[in-house]
Design a protein around this motif. Sequence first.
Motif, PDB file in Angstrom:
ATOM      1  N   VAL A 167     -90.371  26.457  -0.134  1.00 60.55           N
ATOM      2  CA  VAL A 167     -90.162  28.148  -0.833  1.00 60.55           C
ATOM      3  C   VAL A 167     -90.251  29.251   0.278  1.00 60.55           C
ATOM      4  CG1 VAL A 167     -91.014  30.116  -2.644  1.00 60.55           C
ATOM      5  CG2 VAL A 167     -90.667  27.429  -3.207  1.00 60.55           C
ATOM      6  N   LYS A 168     -91.495  28.571   1.038  1.00 60.34           N
ATOM      7  CA  LYS A 168     -92.352  29.486   2.260  1.00 60.34           C
ATOM      8  C   LYS A 168     -91.400  29.369   3.190  1.00 60.34           C
ATOM      9  CE  LYS A 168     -96.794  29.365   5.368  1.00 60.34           C
ATOM     10  NZ  LYS A 168     -97.421  28.927   5.783  1.00 60.34           N
ATOM     11  N   PHE A 169     -90.533  27.919   3.625  1.00 64.08           N
ATOM     12  CA  PHE A 169     -89.143  27.434   4.656  1.00 64.08           C
ATOM     13  C   PHE A 169     -88.344  28.731   4.096  1.00 64.08           C
ATOM     14  CE2 PHE A 169     -85.885  25.444   5.479  1.00 64.08           C
ATOM     15  CZ  PHE A 169     -85.453  25.573   6.764  1.00 64.08           C
ATOM     16  N   ASP A 170     -87.867  28.508   2.556  1.00 64.82           N
ATOM     17  CA  ASP A 170     -86.476  29.604   2.399  1.00 64.82           C
ATOM     18  C   ASP A 170     -87.195  31.042   2.279  1.00 64.82           C
ATOM     19  OD1 ASP A 170     -85.307  27.006   1.166  1.00 64.82           O
ATOM     20  OD2 ASP A 170     -85.840  27.373  -0.337  1.00 64.82           O
ATOM     21  N   GLN A 171     -88.412  31.158   2.327  1.00 67.65           N
ATOM     22  CA  GLN A 171     -88.009  32.947   2.743  1.00 67.65           C
ATOM     23  C   GLN A 171     -88.016  32.920   3.894  1.00 67.65           C
ATOM     24  OE1 GLN A 171     -92.194  32.844   0.904  1.00 67.65           O
ATOM     25  NE2 GLN A 171     -91.178  33.264  -1.412  1.00 67.65           N
ATOM     26  N   SER A 172     -88.672  32.017   4.951  1.00 66.01           N
ATOM     27  CA  SER A 172     -88.744  32.902   6.001  1.00 66.01           C
ATOM     28  C   SER A 172     -87.420  32.341   6.929  1.00 66.01           C
ATOM     29  CB  SER A 172     -89.341  32.050   6.799  1.00 66.01           C
ATOM     30  OG  SER A 172     -90.904  31.232   6.015  1.00 66.01           O
ATOM     31  N   TYR A 173     -86.402  31.648   6.574  1.00 64.06           N
ATOM     32  CA  TYR A 173     -85.355  31.421   7.145  1.00 64.06           C
ATOM     33  C   TYR A 173     -84.220  32.198   6.404  1.00 64.06           C
ATOM     34  CZ  TYR A 173     -81.208  29.096   8.173  1.00 64.06           C
ATOM     35  OH  TYR A 173     -79.570  29.351   8.583  1.00 64.06           O
ATOM     36  N   SER A 174     -84.594  33.015   5.137  1.00 65.19           N
ATOM     37  CA  SER A 174     -83.530  34.853   4.383  1.00 65.19           C
ATOM     38  C   SER A 174     -84.110  35.060   5.519  1.00 65.19           C
ATOM     39  CB  SER A 174     -84.288  34.630   3.487  1.00 65.19           C
ATOM     40  OG  SER A 174     -83.505  35.349   2.442  1.00 65.19           O
ATOM     41  N   THR A 175     -85.429  35.806   6.127  1.00 67.22           N
ATOM     42  CA  THR A 175     -85.306  36.412   6.449  1.00 67.22           C
ATOM     43  C   THR A 175     -84.653  36.315   8.060  1.00 67.22           C
ATOM     44  OG1 THR A 175     -87.679  36.676   5.887  1.00 67.22           O
ATOM     45  CG2 THR A 175     -87.506  37.940   8.269  1.00 67.22           C
ATOM     46  N   TYR A 176     -84.405  35.509   8.670  1.00 68.13           N
ATOM     47  CA  TYR A 176     -83.940  35.003  10.129  1.00 68.13           C
ATOM     48  C   TYR A 176     -82.259  35.324   9.741  1.00 68.13           C
ATOM     49  CZ  TYR A 176     -81.603  32.506  13.162  1.00 68.13           C
ATOM     50  OH  TYR A 176     -80.635  31.994  13.987  1.00 68.13           O
ATOM     51  N   ARG A 177     -82.407  34.876   8.084  1.00 71.44           N
ATOM     52  CA  ARG A 177     -80.040  35.685   8.332  1.00 71.44           C
ATOM     53  C   ARG A 177     -80.144  36.516   8.339  1.00 71.44           C
ATOM     54  NH1 ARG A 177     -79.998  31.718   4.098  1.00 71.44           N
ATOM     55  NH2 ARG A 177     -80.361  34.047   2.353  1.00 71.44           N
ATOM     56  N   ASP A 178     -81.235  37.041   7.608  1.00 74.05           N
ATOM     57  CA  ASP A 178     -81.093  38.857   7.452  1.00 74.05           C
ATOM     58  C   ASP A 178     -80.820  39.858   8.624  1.00 74.05           C
ATOM     59  OD1 ASP A 178     -81.035  38.058   4.767  1.00 74.05           O
ATOM     60  OD2 ASP A 178     -82.527  38.555   3.848  1.00 74.05           O
ATOM     61  N   ASN A 179     -81.798  39.481   9.752  1.00 73.48           N
ATOM     62  CA  ASN A 179     -81.999  39.617  10.690  1.00 73.48           C
ATOM     63  C   ASN A 179     -81.102  39.725  11.287  1.00 73.48           C
ATOM     64  OD1 ASN A 179     -84.471  40.525   9.835  1.00 73.48           O
ATOM     65  ND2 ASN A 179     -85.866  38.837  10.718  1.00 73.48           N
ATOM     66  N   LYS A 180     -80.222  38.241  11.384  1.00 68.09           N
ATOM     67  CA  LYS A 180     -79.433  37.861  12.618  1.00 68.09           C
ATOM     68  C   LYS A 180     -77.544  38.419  11.928  1.00 68.09           C
ATOM     69  CE  LYS A 180     -77.319  34.543  11.920  1.00 68.09           C
ATOM     70  NZ  LYS A 180     -76.815  31.998  10.898  1.00 68.09           N
TER      71      LYS A 180
END
Length: 670
Positions: A167-180
């Motif tokens: 869950v923690k990984f998915d949240q961080s990766y989602s933030t990165y994808r939105d920023n990208k």
Amino acid sequence: MLEEKNDNLPTADGNVPNDSNESIQLESVITENEATTAETAEATAENTAETTEEEVVTADVETEHVNQKALNSIDDSNAEESEDETLKDRHHIPMQDYDTLSMEQLVDELLILVANDKVMSVKEHVEEIKKAFLAKYNHFIEEKKEEYHTENPDTTEDFQYHFPLKVKFDQSYSTYRDNKNTHFKSLQTNLKSNLENRLAIVEELKELINPQENIKDTLKHFNELRERWKNAGSIPKDKYNHVWNNYHFHVENFYDYLHLDREARDLDFKHNLEQKQKIVARVEELVNEADVNKAFRELQDLHKIWKEDIGPVSKEHRDAIWNQFSDLTKKMHDKREVLFEKLRGTELENLEKKKEIIAAIEVLATVKVNSHSQWLAQIEKVEALRAAFFAAGKVPSDVNEETWGAFKLAVRNFNSFKNSFYKDIKREQNENLEKKNALVAKAQQLQESTDYTATTPIMKKIQEEWKQIGHVPRKYSDKIWKEFKDACNNYFNKLKEQKDEHNAEEIEAFDKKKSYLETLREYQLTGDHKTDLDAIKLHIETWKNFGKVPFPRRHIEGKFNKILDALFDKLSLSKKDTDLLRFTNRIEGLSENNDTRKIESEKIFLMRKIDEVNNEILQLENNIQFFTNTRNAKKENSIVLEVRKNIAIHKESLDGWKEKLKQLRNLKIE
């Protein structure tokens, strides 16, 4: 020559502009008149050249071809950075071997990278982390799924497993994808506008070649265009080389074909040459730099400065300075290739290590063991091999998936082999659960019983049976043990309370017997046989009525028996009667104290004595028959008389032993 030879980096299609004989690549951005003028100038130069010069040119072309790969490598990277300036900082973040990190470490690294505002500079890192994390996570979930189906073979429910780290990984990766995505939207808008601006500057450069315009105004306009070019911003990487080559072509065209102030032009050429010589000198130092990657990164920056910030030099120096720079670039590129080869060699070594680890796990998947402790040792070995696999480092990319697949298969086979053992254990544990549930039910049924004499041995037996039964499934273990323990504790606590009440009574009985014993010590017989015998019997009855004493204080019974023995000795009773009275008193004391061990021992002793006496009598009777069958049978001699007397004594003794055994068998033990 229309442009400085190879002063520019390769174009997007991988071709490097050479001197005038390759200028056809720029036709799309030069006017037909300009091309014709250029070709005329080049033709004149070629007609005056010697054959040896043509050979030199041919050699130069070959050298440029050799250097092409090195230049392309730098050019492609710079073109990418030109499109997105955030990539300029990507090299400052060291690329780790993320395959060797644990899932927890990978998530921590991802959090650090996501916090970086330069999204594209961390792109490669984030994707490598994602790849490594998902590989480990999927492998982890497969193992948990196998364990679940092993423990629940008959379940119809779908397997579900909550893993907070995922869950923690998915949240961080989602933030990165939105920023990208946000970054790309903004970037695309700016790139299009910047490209239009730069193309407009190139068009204005073309128009500067106007002999009718005042030279000072033209030069001022030229300098303004160069400043505007520096600040024009990023453009798409697929347009980068093409646009830059056109820009530099027209800058050189402006220098070469306009009638500028020669002194000002020469000064500019001299300044540009000095700057390029400094770059060459720095590259010569970088060739000897120990940190090849660091040196190569700086070389990329120097190429960008050479191309974007420094103008052309005079024709006489253009080829020489560029060839020097180009040759040094190739040396740096070759050193980098050697480093890559070394890394590839390391990857091959890592591949061999991982193959050995996989083979070791495959062997463990065939070694049959028959106990939980042995399986724990096997599991520990596999865990150590897994850790070694992840720590072994990268393998060649073309076999990475194959190696990972072989590793997963080996671990899966081991787990299946292990699970087959634990399925049998599970079945046995379920059988143990049924047995223990039966004991729990029995203990709960007896826990309220007040028939302590009958129930206590049963409860103790139940506890012993519980100890003999093996493990039950872990999820039931605590619950069933609590139920059993509560039932046993409930019963034995009640038993203890009952004993505590008895103990109080026993202490009171001891105190009474102790006081009575002092009175009895002073007792004197009257001399009348019947009166004294009745009195002694009354003392015995009174003593019994006081009740049992605590076990540690039973020595008082011995003191009482000694006083009785002294009184019996003073009575004029037969030895038989006295002996029976003493025996009766003693065994009744044993009975009151529930001393079954001593009673059984006494019973065995009496039965042995009866056998011994019977044997003695039989032997004596045989002896008499021997004497009565002789000639002097009519006259019994003294020996025969003595034998008959002994037989009578033994028979009397036998009656006494039998009477004692009869009393003992009639005892009622509580």
